[in-house]
Structure formats: structure tokens, C-alpha cells
Design a protein around this motif. Sequence first.
Motif, PDB file in Angstrom:
ATOM      1  N   ARG A 116       0.824  -1.204   0.000  1.00 37.22           N
ATOM      2  CA  ARG A 116       0.000   0.000   0.000  1.00 37.22           C
ATOM      3  C   ARG A 116       0.860   1.256   0.000  1.00 37.22           C
ATOM      4  N   LEU A 117       1.962   1.217   0.747  1.00 41.34           N
ATOM      5  CA  LEU A 117       2.869   2.345   0.787  1.00 41.34           C
ATOM      6  C   LEU A 117       3.468   2.610  -0.593  1.00 41.34           C
ATOM      7  N   ILE A 118       3.884   1.572  -1.266  1.00 41.65           N
ATOM      8  CA  ILE A 118       4.457   1.714  -2.607  1.00 41.65           C
ATOM      9  C   ILE A 118       3.408   2.259  -3.575  1.00 41.65           C
ATOM     10  N   GLU A 119       2.202   1.758  -3.513  1.00 46.14           N
ATOM     11  CA  GLU A 119       1.141   2.240  -4.388  1.00 46.14           C
ATOM     12  C   GLU A 119       0.836   3.714  -4.125  1.00 46.14           C
ATOM     13  N   THR A 120       0.756   4.087  -2.858  1.00 46.48           N
ATOM     14  CA  THR A 120       0.478   5.479  -2.500  1.00 46.48           C
ATOM     15  C   THR A 120       1.593   6.396  -2.996  1.00 46.48           C
ATOM     16  N   LEU A 121       2.838   5.995  -2.773  1.00 49.71           N
ATOM     17  CA  LEU A 121       3.971   6.810  -3.221  1.00 49.71           C
ATOM     18  C   LEU A 121       4.003   6.943  -4.739  1.00 49.71           C
ATOM     19  N   SER A 122       3.698   5.851  -5.439  1.00 47.61           N
ATOM     20  CA  SER A 122       3.713   5.918  -6.906  1.00 47.61           C
ATOM     21  C   SER A 122       2.598   6.820  -7.422  1.00 47.61           C
ATOM     22  N   LYS A 123       1.426   6.796  -6.800  1.00 41.20           N
ATOM     23  CA  LYS A 123       0.340   7.684  -7.209  1.00 41.20           C
ATOM     24  C   LYS A 123       0.706   9.152  -6.969  1.00 41.20           C
ATOM     25  N   ARG A 124       1.313   9.411  -5.809  1.00 41.76           N
ATOM     26  CA  ARG A 124       1.701  10.794  -5.502  1.00 41.76           C
ATOM     27  C   ARG A 124       2.815  11.256  -6.431  1.00 41.76           C
ATOM     28  N   PHE A 125       3.759  10.373  -6.726  1.00 39.86           N
ATOM     29  CA  PHE A 125       4.837  10.728  -7.646  1.00 39.86           C
ATOM     30  C   PHE A 125       4.270  11.030  -9.023  1.00 39.86           C
ATOM     31  N   TYR A 126       3.309  10.254  -9.471  1.00 36.42           N
ATOM     32  CA  TYR A 126       2.681  10.497 -10.772  1.00 36.42           C
ATOM     33  C   TYR A 126       1.979  11.845 -10.777  1.00 36.42           C
ATOM     34  N   ALA A 127       1.299  12.177  -9.670  1.00 39.73           N
ATOM     35  CA  ALA A 127       0.591  13.456  -9.590  1.00 39.73           C
ATOM     36  C   ALA A 127       1.583  14.618  -9.619  1.00 39.73           C
ATOM     37  N   VAL A 128       2.698  14.482  -8.895  1.00 42.12           N
ATOM     38  CA  VAL A 128       3.716  15.537  -8.874  1.00 42.12           C
ATOM     39  C   VAL A 128       4.356  15.673 -10.251  1.00 42.12           C
ATOM     40  N   GLU A 129       4.667  14.537 -10.875  1.00 44.12           N
ATOM     41  CA  GLU A 129       5.277  14.567 -12.205  1.00 44.12           C
ATOM     42  C   GLU A 129       4.339  15.211 -13.219  1.00 44.12           C
ATOM     43  N   LYS A 130       3.055  14.883 -13.129  1.00 45.56           N
ATOM     44  CA  LYS A 130       2.067  15.451 -14.034  1.00 45.56           C
ATOM     45  C   LYS A 130       1.966  16.961 -13.819  1.00 45.56           C
ATOM     46  N   ASN A 131       2.051  17.385 -12.561  1.00 46.76           N
ATOM     47  CA  ASN A 131       1.987  18.806 -12.235  1.00 46.76           C
ATOM     48  C   ASN A 131       3.185  19.558 -12.805  1.00 46.76           C
ATOM     49  N   PHE A 132       4.391  18.981 -12.687  1.00 43.29           N
ATOM     50  CA  PHE A 132       5.591  19.648 -13.180  1.00 43.29           C
ATOM     51  C   PHE A 132       5.697  19.597 -14.693  1.00 43.29           C
ATOM     52  N   ALA A 133       5.014  18.709 -15.321  1.00 36.52           N
ATOM     53  CA  ALA A 133       5.061  18.609 -16.775  1.00 36.52           C
ATOM     54  C   ALA A 133       3.967  19.443 -17.434  1.00 36.52           C
ATOM     55  N   SER A 134       3.260  20.237 -16.657  1.00 38.12           N
ATOM     56  CA  SER A 134       2.163  21.026 -17.224  1.00 38.12           C
ATOM     57  C   SER A 134       2.703  22.181 -18.058  1.00 38.12           C
ATOM     58  N   ARG A 135       1.837  22.731 -18.845  1.00 36.27           N
ATOM     59  CA  ARG A 135       2.217  23.824 -19.749  1.00 36.27           C
ATOM     60  C   ARG A 135       2.594  25.088 -18.979  1.00 36.27           C
ATOM     61  N   GLU A 136       1.887  25.381 -17.880  1.00 34.80           N
ATOM     62  CA  GLU A 136       2.200  26.588 -17.104  1.00 34.80           C
ATOM     63  C   GLU A 136       3.595  26.504 -16.509  1.00 34.80           C
ATOM     64  N   THR A 137       3.994  25.335 -16.061  1.00 34.04           N
ATOM     65  CA  THR A 137       5.324  25.159 -15.487  1.00 34.04           C
ATOM     66  C   THR A 137       6.393  25.371 -16.546  1.00 34.04           C
ATOM     67  N   GLU A 138       6.153  24.859 -17.740  1.00 36.50           N
ATOM     68  CA  GLU A 138       7.117  25.063 -18.826  1.00 36.50           C
ATOM     69  C   GLU A 138       7.217  26.534 -19.211  1.00 36.50           C
TER      70      GLU A 138
END
Length: 162
Positions: free
Chosen positions: A6-28
Motif C-alpha cells: 500500500r505504501l508503494i502504491e500510494t507513493l507511486s500515485k503521488r509521484f505520478y501526480a507531482v510529475e504530471k503537475n511539473f510537466a504542465s504547460r504553465e510550469t514550462e
Amino acid sequence: MPKFKRLIETLSKRFYAVEKNFASRETEETAEIFYRLRYVLGGIFLLLCVIFEVHGSSIGIYGKFLDHPELQSIIIGVPRQIRFDEWGVFTPFAFSQYFTDFSMISDIVRAAPTNMFMAYGQAVWHPAMIFRPALIGYLFLDQGSGLAFFWMGRLFRLSSRE
């Protein structure tokens, strides 16, 4: 083991959310603006460092030798005795130039006439100073600000290469 899964799944979901946030157009777009203004921002940061006299010198070591608490005020880091060539030689030589009005020949450091520009690479009033831009701050600023310009100017100049 289920807790670990569960810890690994939670961390991977949060990492995906952070990665998606940093890859957004506004960040670029924000990164592009910062990239275009990098020299202006660096200049402003250098100016702030000079105003607040921020440097990387170990000159605070004199506070330990002189047992003077006011000289030991350090914001970040630790003054190290092993940097003797900096705090025991170069910085006092640079400060001694203030007492000779940055003349080429000084008798303060050796009690004999010494060429401070050629032998020790110090700031002097001479056209050849254009080849030592980090030292130019000593000519126009007080000792603390000149030391900050010397340290931070080299840092920013060396980090601005592409």
C-alpha cells in the motif's frame, strides 16, 4: 507485507501526480520566463549578496583567535582553519590595499616595497585590472562589500556558463 504494498502504491500515485503537475504547460512557460531572465535575476541576486555582505570567506576564524564573540557571527557554515591561504593571506592582503589607496607598490604586507599586482594578485588602480574583474569590487566598495563581490561575483560568473 500488505502495508508495504500500500505504501508503494500510494507513493507511486503521488509521484505520478507531482510529475504530471511539473510537466504542465504553465510550469514550462514559467521555466521559460526564468530562463530568459536568468542574467537579470542573477544580477539582482549578486546585488543583494553585496548589499548584505554575503561571502564564503573563513575570516570569522579571527573571532576564535581573538576571543571576540562579535567577530564569530556567522549566518551559514563554519569557518575552517584549513583554509589558511584564504583567511590568513589573501583576504588580509586585499584589506591592506585599502590603507595604500590601492597603489601598485605596498610596504604593508612585507615591510618592504612589494608589487601587489604581480606578486600577490591584489586590486590596484591600473588599467590591467580589467583582466581581473572579480577584484574590481574592492576598488569601489567598502571592505565587507568588496569581499562579498569578490566571492559571489566569481560564483555567479562561473555558474553562468552554458
